[in-house]
Motif scaffolding. Structure first.
Motif, mmCIF file in Angstrom:
data_model
loop_
_atom_site.group_PDB
_atom_site.id
_atom_site.type_symbol
_atom_site.label_atom_id
_atom_site.label_comp_id
_atom_site.label_asym_id
_atom_site.label_seq_id
_atom_site.Cartn_x
_atom_site.Cartn_y
_atom_site.Cartn_z
ATOM 1 N N THR A 83 0.832 -1.207 0.000
ATOM 2 C CA THR A 83 0.000 0.000 0.000
ATOM 3 C C THR A 83 0.864 1.253 0.000
ATOM 4 N N PHE A 84 1.879 1.260 0.870
ATOM 5 C CA PHE A 84 2.793 2.399 0.922
ATOM 6 C C PHE A 84 3.455 2.618 -0.446
ATOM 7 N N GLY A 85 4.037 1.561 -0.997
ATOM 8 C CA GLY A 85 4.729 1.688 -2.282
ATOM 9 C C GLY A 85 3.785 2.069 -3.408
ATOM 10 N N ALA A 86 2.576 1.506 -3.400
ATOM 11 C CA ALA A 86 1.599 1.832 -4.443
ATOM 12 C C ALA A 86 1.231 3.310 -4.400
ATOM 13 N N LEU A 87 1.154 3.875 -3.206
ATOM 14 C CA LEU A 87 0.876 5.312 -3.101
ATOM 15 C C LEU A 87 2.010 6.141 -3.707
ATOM 16 N N ILE A 88 3.239 5.703 -3.503
ATOM 17 C CA ILE A 88 4.373 6.363 -4.157
ATOM 18 C C ILE A 88 4.211 6.235 -5.679
ATOM 19 N N GLY A 89 3.813 5.048 -6.130
ATOM 20 C CA GLY A 89 3.571 4.828 -7.564
ATOM 21 C C GLY A 89 2.468 5.713 -8.115
ATOM 22 N N VAL A 90 1.439 5.966 -7.329
ATOM 23 C CA VAL A 90 0.364 6.873 -7.756
ATOM 24 C C VAL A 90 0.905 8.288 -7.909
ATOM 25 N N ILE A 91 1.720 8.726 -6.947
ATOM 26 C CA ILE A 91 2.316 10.067 -7.038
ATOM 27 C C ILE A 91 3.138 10.201 -8.315
ATOM 28 N N VAL A 114 -0.198 3.067 -19.064
ATOM 29 C CA VAL A 114 0.528 1.820 -18.811
ATOM 30 C C VAL A 114 1.727 2.094 -17.907
ATOM 31 N N GLU A 115 2.398 3.198 -18.138
ATOM 32 C CA GLU A 115 3.518 3.593 -17.280
ATOM 33 C C GLU A 115 3.033 3.783 -15.848
ATOM 34 N N ALA A 116 1.885 4.416 -15.664
ATOM 35 C CA ALA A 116 1.338 4.644 -14.318
ATOM 36 C C ALA A 116 1.016 3.317 -13.629
ATOM 37 N N ALA A 117 0.384 2.401 -14.340
ATOM 38 C CA ALA A 117 0.066 1.091 -13.759
ATOM 39 C C ALA A 117 1.345 0.350 -13.390
ATOM 40 N N THR A 118 2.349 0.449 -14.242
ATOM 41 C CA THR A 118 3.637 -0.194 -13.973
ATOM 42 C C THR A 118 4.315 0.431 -12.765
ATOM 43 N N ASP A 119 4.257 1.759 -12.653
ATOM 44 C CA ASP A 119 4.839 2.446 -11.495
ATOM 45 C C ASP A 119 4.178 1.998 -10.200
ATOM 46 N N ILE A 120 2.864 1.844 -10.209
ATOM 47 C CA ILE A 120 2.147 1.428 -9.003
ATOM 48 C C ILE A 120 2.603 0.042 -8.565
ATOM 49 N N VAL A 121 2.731 -0.878 -9.511
ATOM 50 C CA VAL A 121 3.185 -2.233 -9.185
ATOM 51 C C VAL A 121 4.658 -2.216 -8.759
ATOM 52 N N TYR A 122 5.481 -1.522 -9.501
ATOM 53 C CA TYR A 122 6.917 -1.445 -9.229
ATOM 54 C C TYR A 122 7.191 -0.899 -7.829
ATOM 55 N N TYR A 123 6.615 0.250 -7.520
ATOM 56 C CA TYR A 123 6.839 0.840 -6.209
ATOM 57 C C TYR A 123 6.118 0.063 -5.111
ATOM 58 N N GLY A 124 5.009 -0.585 -5.452
ATOM 59 C CA GLY A 124 4.337 -1.458 -4.491
ATOM 60 C C GLY A 124 5.235 -2.608 -4.077
ATOM 61 N N ILE A 125 5.905 -3.218 -5.037
ATOM 62 C CA ILE A 125 6.837 -4.313 -4.730
ATOM 63 C C ILE A 125 8.017 -3.791 -3.912
ATOM 64 N N ALA A 126 8.538 -2.617 -4.284
ATOM 65 C CA ALA A 126 9.636 -2.029 -3.493
ATOM 66 C C ALA A 126 9.174 -1.770 -2.064
ATOM 67 N N GLY A 127 7.961 -1.288 -1.892
ATOM 68 C CA GLY A 127 7.410 -1.060 -0.561
ATOM 69 C C GLY A 127 7.288 -2.351 0.230
ATOM 70 N N MET A 128 6.903 -3.436 -0.439
ATOM 71 C CA MET A 128 6.819 -4.739 0.232
ATOM 72 C C MET A 128 8.192 -5.172 0.733
ATOM 73 N N VAL A 129 9.206 -5.002 -0.088
ATOM 74 C CA VAL A 129 10.567 -5.373 0.305
ATOM 75 C C VAL A 129 11.005 -4.553 1.517
ATOM 76 N N ILE A 130 10.756 -3.269 1.475
ATOM 77 C CA ILE A 130 11.118 -2.404 2.596
ATOM 78 C C ILE A 130 10.392 -2.856 3.861
ATOM 79 N N SER A 131 9.099 -3.134 3.743
ATOM 80 C CA SER A 131 8.312 -3.573 4.890
ATOM 81 C C SER A 131 8.831 -4.885 5.467
ATOM 82 N N LEU A 132 9.163 -5.818 4.594
ATOM 83 C CA LEU A 132 9.668 -7.115 5.067
ATOM 84 C C LEU A 132 11.004 -6.970 5.784
ATOM 85 N N VAL A 133 11.864 -6.086 5.297
ATOM 86 C CA VAL A 133 13.138 -5.856 5.980
ATOM 87 C C VAL A 133 12.899 -5.185 7.325
#
Length: 143
Positions: A83-91, A114-133
């Protein structure tokens, strides 16, 4: 800001962002986005500087990890991280994408969406990694 937790999250996210960025934009979407590009501003592959690309990912990951540490308030999980990363992707994807669409001839509407949808997924995954660490390195409460 320069805690062990934040620096480990930064390192993990930077590596994931660098590799995932290459997989998404360098391989999976390269032809699609090229077809929707209006102005060719990209450097040829042989002129791309991987050091600068990684440095950009490192700074982005550091900013995300620092913001996440303040945003999460101790609740670390995959859903919170995405959720955190996806919000960054929305911005970036929608916020900046529509500004770029209104001010430049970089891509057509389809390319930006398509770039926006990709950004949301990309930053969402980065946010997941950060959260897991953060979760893996947080101090455990005594039971």
């Amino acid at each position: 800001m320069f805690t062990k937790q934040n620096l480990l999250a930064t390192a993990a996210a930077a590596v994931v962002m660098f590799l995932l960025g290459y997989l998404l934009w360098g391989m999976a979407l390269a032809s699609f986005l090229e077809a929707h590009t209006l102005t060719d501003v990209m450097k040829p592959d042989e002129e791309m500087n991987m050091g600068f690309i990684f440095l950009g990912n490192l700074f982005g990951a550091f900013a995300m990890a620092t913001l996440y540490g303040k945003w999460a308030r101790g609740y670390h999980g995959i859903a919170e991280g995405f959720t955190f990363g996806a919000l960054i992707g929305v911005i970036i994807g929608l916020g900046m994408g529509f500004v770029w669409l209104g001010t430049s001839n970089f891509m057509d509407v389809t390319g930006h969406l398509v770039e926006a949808a990709t950004d949301i997924v990309y930053y969402g995954i980065a946010g997941m990694v950060i959260s897991l660490v953060y979760k893996a390195t947080s101090k455990k409460e005594a039971a």
